[in-house]
Design an enzyme around this catalytic site. Structure first.
Site, short mmCIF file in Angstrom:
data_model
loop_
_atom_site.label_atom_id
_atom_site.label_comp_id
_atom_site.label_asym_id
_atom_site.label_seq_id
_atom_site.Cartn_x
_atom_site.Cartn_y
_atom_site.Cartn_z
N TYR A 1 -16.46 17.42 -14.66
CA TYR A 1 -16.74 15.92 -14.98
C TYR A 1 -17.90 15.58 -13.54
CZ TYR A 1 -16.23 11.12 -14.48
OH TYR A 1 -16.46 9.73 -14.37
N LYS B 1 -8.68 6.76 -18.94
CA LYS B 1 -8.98 7.16 -20.36
C LYS B 1 -7.75 6.80 -21.30
CE LYS B 1 -12.72 7.99 -17.73
NZ LYS B 1 -12.98 9.23 -17.30
N ARG C 1 1.00 -1.28 0.00
CA ARG C 1 -0.06 0.09 -0.07
C ARG C 1 1.14 1.14 -0.04
NH1 ARG C 1 -1.36 1.73 4.68
NH2 ARG C 1 -1.99 -0.38 5.73
C1 LIG Z 1 -13.30 9.77 -16.09
C2 LIG Z 1 -12.80 10.80 -15.54
C3 LIG Z 1 -12.49 11.05 -14.02
C4 LIG Z 1 -12.84 9.98 -13.02
O1 LIG Z 1 -11.85 9.10 -13.33
P1 LIG Z 1 -12.09 7.32 -12.86
O2 LIG Z 1 -10.93 6.73 -13.33
O3 LIG Z 1 -13.34 7.05 -13.50
O4 LIG Z 1 -12.20 7.53 -11.59
C5 LIG Z 1 -12.22 12.37 -13.53
N1 LIG Z 1 -12.08 13.46 -14.59
C6 LIG Z 1 -12.37 13.26 -15.88
C7 LIG Z 1 -12.33 14.41 -16.71
C8 LIG Z 1 -12.94 11.79 -16.35
O5 LIG Z 1 -13.05 11.81 -17.78
#
Ligand SMILES: *Cc1c(COP(=O)(O)O)cnc(C)c1O
Length: 397
Positions: free
Chosen positions: A113, A210, A61
């Protein structure tokens, strides 16, 4: 391309160009075996030579070598000194908020977001942090809402789903004039296209889920900063809260980072192609893509970003139902939320990502029933055009 030119043109070039660092930063072949790729260190704990005498790692961790390589790679790509990886983008954002106290005020965009909006309003307001949501493209408005208690300006750019561009340098200046920090969520642009620390931001946050992961197969997040004291706090909360990514997740994110430049080039090329084609389409009333000269902040995007990214939205001359049919009947585009993977995704904000916003507010914010958001993948551009063309024709005939 643009990144290499930038690196070459700057007075103090990093040792290598972005594409080379994406592949190598944070990594050496494994000392013991010569393994070229960082192994997945699937271990929770580490042998100590004597009580308290460990070889850099004591518990996973707190630290894990696969995670370390990912963290060093991301820090390098953002041009920052310190990186921290988390179990999700939200865990990374949560860690930033952990560093503030009851009474502190945060200013952010009115189109942040959805998950960020939720953690601000529904989690941290209960801990007596306060949040003001404004149009962060309106700097006068931002100045108006900043107070003596404002400790953080939270910026996204491009924003979702209307692809507004926020001026990182100008917003960082406003934050600093008031003794506040400026954090930028760089998920949409990625460090390949935009490096907020170079423009004065203090913190860069990422959903690695992403573009960095890039294959829709991992959920992870990261924070990068140049500030050692901030990084120490991030490390304290990373270890204390424990929302850390598994070694396998780190391996996937690191593998993704290596091909980020190649994928982003194709994402941008395909998005540019699709945006131009949609712009001429008879059933499309408006296209939101910062790469189009008609985009109200095209010049700012061109100055701040090395290319315009793979996300775009467009408005169909169509009802909510007709639009729902378009997004449900594409073959190459998959109907799904999320973004940034190699495959093209399509969604209807009014019924999906932004459905929680009441209809009237949604209209007022420009999120109309005919709005469609796409994450343009790396498939063949002609196939993407043909797929959308047929789905639109079938639904609107
Ligand atoms: C998806 C997203 C998040 C959150 O990320 P996760 O990995 O889904 O927790 C935060 N900011 C933006 C701009 C995103 O597209």
């Amino acid at each position: 391309m643009a990144n290499s030119e930038r690196d070459a043109a700057s007075g103090t070039p990093p040792a290598e160009r972005f594409e080379t660092r994406a592949v190598h930063a944070g990594q050496e072949p494994d000392e013991e075996t010569g393994a070229v790729m960082t192994p997945i260190y699937a271990t929770s704990t580490y042998e100590q030579d004597a009580p308290g005498e460990h070889r850099g790692y004591e518990y996973s961790r707190t630290g894990n070598p696969t995670r370390t390589d990912l963290e060093e790679n991301l820090a390098d790509l953002e041009g920052g000194a310190f990186g921290r990886a988390f179990a999700s983008g939200m865990a990374a954002i949560n860690t930033v908020l952990n560093c503030f106290d009851a009474g502190d005020h945060v200013v952010t965009g009115d189109d942040v977001y959805g998950g960020t909006h939720r953690i601000f309003r529904e989690v941290y307001e209960d801990y007596d942090l306060s949040f003001t949501f404004v149009d962060t493209t309106d700097h006068e408005r931002v100045r108006e809402v900043v107070t003596d208690d404002t400790e953080l300006l939270w910026v996204e750019t491009p924003t979702n789903p209307l692809m507004r561009i926020n001026d990182i340098g100008a917003l960082a200046d406003i934050a600093h004039e008031h003794g506040a920090l400026c954090a930028v969520d760089n998920t949409f642009a990625t460090p390949y296209l935009q490096r907020p620390l170079e423009r004065g931001a203090d913190i860069v946050a990422h959903s690695l889920t992403k573009y960095v992961g890039g294959h829709s197969d991992v959920v992870a997040g990261a924070l990068v900063t140049d500030d050692a004291a901030l990084d120490e706090q991030f490390g304290f909360y990373q270890n204390s809260v424990g929302a850390t990514p598994s070694p396998f997740d780190c391996f996937l994110a690191l593998r993704g980072a290596k091909t980020l430049p190649v994928r982003m080039d194709r994402h941008c090329e395909n998005a540019r192609d699709l945006a131009a084609w949609l712009d001429d389409h008879a059933d499309v009333s408006r296209v939101y893509y910062p790469g189009l000269e008609s985009h109200p902040q095209h010049d700012l995007a061109a100055a701040q970003m090395d290319d315009f990214g793979g996300m775009l939205s467009f408005e169909l001359d169509a009802t909510l139902e007709e639009t729902a049919e378009v997004v449900s009947t594409t073959d190459v585009f998959t109907l799904a939320e999320s973004l940034g993977g190699v495959e093209s995704l399509i969604e209807q904000p009014a019924t999906m990502t932004h459905a929680a916003i009441p209809a009237e507010e949604r209209e007022a914010a420009g999120l109309r029933d005919g709005l469609v958001r796409v994450s343009v993948g790396i498939e063949n551009a002609a196939d993407l055009r043909a797929d959308l063309d047929r789905a639109i024709a079938d639904a609107l005939e």
